[in-house]
Design an enzyme around this catalytic site. Sequence first.
Site, PDB file in Angstrom:
ATOM      1  N   LYS A 184       0.978  -1.280  -0.064  1.00 30.61           N
ATOM      2  CA  LYS A 184       0.076   0.035  -0.115  1.00 30.61           C
ATOM      3  C   LYS A 184       0.813   1.402   0.037  1.00 30.61           C
ATOM      4  O   LYS A 184       0.559   2.395  -0.752  1.00 30.61           O
ATOM      5  CB  LYS A 184      -0.940   0.023   1.364  1.00 30.61           C
ATOM      6  N   CYS A 238      -3.590  10.145   2.048  1.00 27.98           N
ATOM      7  CA  CYS A 238      -2.742   9.098   1.409  1.00 27.98           C
ATOM      8  C   CYS A 238      -1.445   9.491   0.963  1.00 27.98           C
ATOM      9  O   CYS A 238      -0.246   9.276   1.498  1.00 27.98           O
ATOM     10  CB  CYS A 238      -3.521   8.274   0.740  1.00 27.98           C
TER      11      CYS A 238
END
Length: 391
Positions: A184, A238
Amino acid sequence: GVDLNPNVVKTVNRGEIHFIEPSLDKIVKTAVDAGCLKASTVLKPAEAFIIAVPTPFKRSHEPDLSFIESAVHSIASVLEKGNLVILESTVPVGTTEKIVDWMRAIRPDLTFPVFGEEFESSNIAVAHCPERVLPGNIVRELVENDRIIGGMTTHCAMRAHDIYKAFVTGVCMETDCRTAELGKLVENSFRDVNIAFANELSLICDKLKIDVWKLIELANRHPRVNILQPGPGVGGHCIAVDPWFIVDSAPLESRLIRTARIVNDSKPEFVIDKVKQRTQMLSKKTSELTIACLGLSFKPDIDDLRESPALNIAKIIGSMGFFKNLIVEPNIDVLPMDFDKIGNELCDVDRAIEEANIIVLLVDHKSFKKININKLLGKEVIDTKGILNAP
């Protein structure tokens, strides 16, 4: 659904949502009306628990896992044999193992998996399955995107796989939790590095008096080149955060990733310098000028302001002494509390263009792309997103 914010809980239980996301409102209402979804501030026993809480970083860019630890403590208090705990939050490598340690310390009566253990002997399963969706397109991507299923053990990955295949039409790829954690982070760091290349190009082109938008258009005609578009920086929960988790875990080995973060974090300063230059070009004092900031969100057509460079730029502009700082953000109804100084005002795009001497285009919302360029004649325009260069 469990949340500490009572307003969020009340909103969901009314069948409503508390942020903009296309089609999500209909799904939530249907689920609540059918009795399939209920929100609470109190955690209750369940068969599976999915942790999806923020993971910000501290001032020194060290990861802050306090929200995860708090959630884990709540879950541990109601755990029962056979339960599954899934961590969806984006985290540094090794965090899934940490939450196992935290739960083991709280619940010595239960057995927990050991990373890489070949023969499963625990009665609690734990996995890391990072979210992989784009705000503004969550409903479709939550179902269609491939998912990484990272188990503490093979058995844990299989248990989590069964949960996600209940609704995911994409491929659910099983691996270990460390690989899933880094996977991720790598996805978002890849984006960050490529955006940094585009942003650095914009700085180079500015110095050499070259149109960066035209340059990128021409370079991208090469069959193996796909340069992204520059902007005022990088925002969101993010891309602007996750690369620092890699840097924190492997500081000597992540020089490129660190440099990309520095390039992108410095881009707002470049925009502010441009505002100062254009202000000096005008014959009036700053206190006699009106400036308009078009866009506050971290990406187009959503209301999410988290880590938004546009938001920070607008804040700084609001403290520079302009007569008015007219802010246009079509996805919010009230300015954040940080804009409490006199002169900061939320308005529509037509009024902003009419009254402003200087216009700063910060977000490429669809509505901004429809602006009549003729209305900008005689204005000082700083276009950080290439909106005016779009075909």
